[in-house]
Design a protein around this motif. Structure first.
Motif, mmCIF file in Angstrom:
data_model
loop_
_atom_site.group_PDB
_atom_site.id
_atom_site.type_symbol
_atom_site.label_atom_id
_atom_site.label_comp_id
_atom_site.label_asym_id
_atom_site.label_seq_id
_atom_site.Cartn_x
_atom_site.Cartn_y
_atom_site.Cartn_z
ATOM 1 N N ASP A 11 -3.628 -5.450 4.958
ATOM 2 C CA ASP A 11 -3.193 -5.272 3.571
ATOM 3 C C ASP A 11 -3.521 -6.473 2.709
ATOM 4 O OD1 ASP A 11 -2.090 -2.748 4.096
ATOM 5 O OD2 ASP A 11 -0.212 -3.644 4.804
ATOM 6 N N HIS A 12 -3.952 -7.561 3.348
ATOM 7 C CA HIS A 12 -4.229 -8.785 2.613
ATOM 8 C C HIS A 12 -5.583 -9.378 3.040
ATOM 9 C CE1 HIS A 12 0.144 -8.435 2.149
ATOM 10 N NE2 HIS A 12 0.010 -9.165 1.056
ATOM 11 N N LEU A 13 -6.133 -10.151 2.133
ATOM 12 C CA LEU A 13 -7.291 -10.993 2.423
ATOM 13 C C LEU A 13 -6.781 -12.414 2.577
ATOM 14 C CD1 LEU A 13 -10.459 -11.427 2.461
ATOM 15 C CD2 LEU A 13 -10.228 -11.904 0.011
ATOM 16 N N PHE A 14 -7.273 -13.120 3.582
ATOM 17 C CA PHE A 14 -6.757 -14.456 3.881
ATOM 18 C C PHE A 14 -7.866 -15.498 3.786
ATOM 19 C CE2 PHE A 14 -4.351 -11.326 6.286
ATOM 20 C CZ PHE A 14 -3.035 -11.658 6.014
ATOM 21 N N LEU A 15 -7.450 -16.727 3.483
ATOM 22 C CA LEU A 15 -8.347 -17.880 3.547
ATOM 23 C C LEU A 15 -7.589 -19.022 4.214
ATOM 24 C CD1 LEU A 15 -11.055 -19.270 2.687
ATOM 25 C CD2 LEU A 15 -9.814 -20.107 0.688
ATOM 26 N N ILE A 16 -8.179 -19.609 5.240
ATOM 27 C CA ILE A 16 -7.555 -20.755 5.904
ATOM 28 C C ILE A 16 -7.771 -21.974 5.016
ATOM 29 C CG2 ILE A 16 -7.421 -22.102 8.009
ATOM 30 C CD1 ILE A 16 -6.711 -19.109 8.282
ATOM 31 N N ALA A 17 -6.689 -22.484 4.427
ATOM 32 C CA ALA A 17 -6.794 -23.591 3.471
ATOM 33 C C ALA A 17 -6.816 -24.949 4.161
ATOM 34 C CB ALA A 17 -5.643 -23.528 2.473
ATOM 35 N N SER A 18 -6.023 -25.111 5.200
ATOM 36 C CA SER A 18 -6.028 -26.358 5.970
ATOM 37 C C SER A 18 -5.580 -26.049 7.397
ATOM 38 C CB SER A 18 -5.103 -27.405 5.337
ATOM 39 O OG SER A 18 -3.750 -26.993 5.398
ATOM 40 N N GLY A 19 -6.129 -26.791 8.325
ATOM 41 C CA GLY A 19 -5.848 -26.505 9.724
ATOM 42 C C GLY A 19 -6.821 -25.475 10.273
ATOM 43 N N ASN A 20 -6.463 -24.854 11.381
ATOM 44 C CA ASN A 20 -7.311 -23.863 12.033
ATOM 45 C C ASN A 20 -6.507 -22.619 12.369
ATOM 46 O OD1 ASN A 20 -9.643 -25.596 12.206
ATOM 47 N ND2 ASN A 20 -8.594 -26.691 13.861
ATOM 48 N N TRP A 63 -4.170 -12.816 -0.514
ATOM 49 C CA TRP A 63 -4.188 -11.951 -1.689
ATOM 50 C C TRP A 63 -3.885 -10.529 -1.245
ATOM 51 C CZ3 TRP A 63 -7.650 -15.756 -0.663
ATOM 52 C CH2 TRP A 63 -7.877 -16.733 -1.639
ATOM 53 N N ASN A 64 -3.058 -9.827 -1.990
ATOM 54 C CA ASN A 64 -2.860 -8.410 -1.736
ATOM 55 C C ASN A 64 -4.182 -7.687 -1.990
ATOM 56 O OD1 ASN A 64 -2.262 -5.537 -2.984
ATOM 57 N ND2 ASN A 64 -0.542 -6.032 -1.653
ATOM 58 N N ARG A 65 -4.622 -6.935 -1.013
ATOM 59 C CA ARG A 65 -5.954 -6.334 -1.092
ATOM 60 C C ARG A 65 -6.095 -5.388 -2.285
ATOM 61 N NH1 ARG A 65 -8.792 -3.631 4.125
ATOM 62 N NH2 ARG A 65 -7.417 -1.847 3.770
ATOM 63 N N GLN A 66 -5.135 -4.513 -2.484
ATOM 64 C CA GLN A 66 -5.249 -3.538 -3.560
ATOM 65 C C GLN A 66 -5.190 -4.198 -4.940
ATOM 66 O OE1 GLN A 66 -6.201 -0.486 -2.948
ATOM 67 N NE2 GLN A 66 -6.139 -1.025 -0.767
ATOM 68 N N LYS A 67 -4.335 -5.206 -5.084
ATOM 69 C CA LYS A 67 -4.239 -5.891 -6.370
ATOM 70 C C LYS A 67 -5.512 -6.669 -6.687
ATOM 71 C CE LYS A 67 0.803 -6.305 -6.484
ATOM 72 N NZ LYS A 67 1.965 -7.236 -6.516
ATOM 73 N N LEU A 68 -6.093 -7.298 -5.659
ATOM 74 C CA LEU A 68 -7.331 -8.035 -5.880
ATOM 75 C C LEU A 68 -8.469 -7.082 -6.208
ATOM 76 C CD1 LEU A 68 -8.764 -10.734 -5.940
ATOM 77 C CD2 LEU A 68 -9.132 -10.555 -3.465
ATOM 78 N N LYS A 69 -8.522 -5.944 -5.554
ATOM 79 C CA LYS A 69 -9.559 -4.957 -5.862
ATOM 80 C C LYS A 69 -9.409 -4.438 -7.292
ATOM 81 C CE LYS A 69 -10.905 -3.142 -1.329
ATOM 82 N NZ LYS A 69 -12.351 -3.290 -1.578
ATOM 83 N N ALA A 70 -8.178 -4.222 -7.716
ATOM 84 C CA ALA A 70 -7.947 -3.761 -9.086
ATOM 85 C C ALA A 70 -8.402 -4.819 -10.093
ATOM 86 C CB ALA A 70 -6.463 -3.445 -9.282
#
Length: 235
Positions: free
Chosen positions: A130-139, A183-190
């Motif tokens: 349901d979400h898109l993720f990005l690793i900001a720091s760490g692994n 990010w919520n996938r549907q909201k980002l797509k919208a």
């Protein structure tokens, strides 16, 4: 020194006109607005000194025009620079080379930051993301077919699933202490549907990220947390 001669001859009107003409001749929006703003200042000076009593109506109108122009200049600068961003945001922006600062600010308004206080599974193989993720720091740790690999910071998790709206192809666990953005996938797509330029910039970013991962992926990942050349396959 007596400047009345310059005021009476309309030098400031001519300077204002020159700025306006130069602004209209340039294709650079920021330069255009800066020149128009300078021209407006010249008009205000002229209106103040042209007669014994300043032309307040004209001065007021010019001030309103100048203020509106200055406001838009501020917006342009915010879209083109990282001014006002926190160090954390500036560091994250380095992972969005296809977006300008304004576009980055827009998508970050819909993002949420999480620092794991315990291991968190953000992707489950075969499940819906349901979400898109990005690793900001760490692994993060990717697990698939009994093998493990490391997802370093700066990598997306789930961008293929996001693009094709398919299921996740691997488990991903975020260890304690790792910070990720989601990010919520549907909201980002919208948001992308309503802004074609933003959509193109994000699609280019995801395609670039996927191509980079495919370029460094190898079929012989060793078990138990083998590093993945700073990139990993997507989920």
């Amino acid at each position: 020194m007596d400047f009345s001669y310059f005021f009476s001859t309309g030098v400031f009107v001519q300077l204002a006109l020159l700025c306006y003409v130069l602004g209209l001749l340039t294709r650079n929006e920021l330069m255009l607005r800066l020149l128009v703003l300078i021209g407006t200042v010249f008009y205000i000076i002229y209106y103040y000194f042209v007669s014994d009593t300043p032309l307040w109506d004209a001065i007021w109108a010019s001030l309103v025009i100048g203020a509106a122009n200055l406001f838009v200049i501020g917006i342009i600068l915010m879209e083109r620079t990282t001014y006002g961003m926190s160090p954390q945001m500036v560091a994250l922006y380095q992972h969005f080379p296809t977006l300008n600062p304004g576009q980055f600010r827009k998508i970050m308004k819909r993002a949420s930051w999480t620092t794991a206080d315990q291991p968190i599974q953000i992707s489950r193989k075969g499940g819906t993301l349901d979400h898109l993720f990005l690793i900001a720091s760490g692994n993060a740790i990717l697990r698939r077919n009994g093998l493990e690999s490391v997802i370093p910071e700066g990598n997306f998790v789930g961008e293929i699933s996001f693009l094709i709206e398919g299921p996740a192809s691997a488990d991903v666990i975020v260890p304690q202490g790792t910070t990720f953005v989601q990010w919520n996938r549907q909201k980002l797509k919208a948001q992308m549907r309503s802004a074609p330029q933003l959509s193109n910039a994000l699609s280019a970013l995801f395609n670039k990220d996927i191509a980079r991962k495919l370029a460094v992926s190898t079929p012989d990942i060793t078990p138990q947390s083998a590093p993945f050349s700073n990139q990993t396959p997507d989920q």
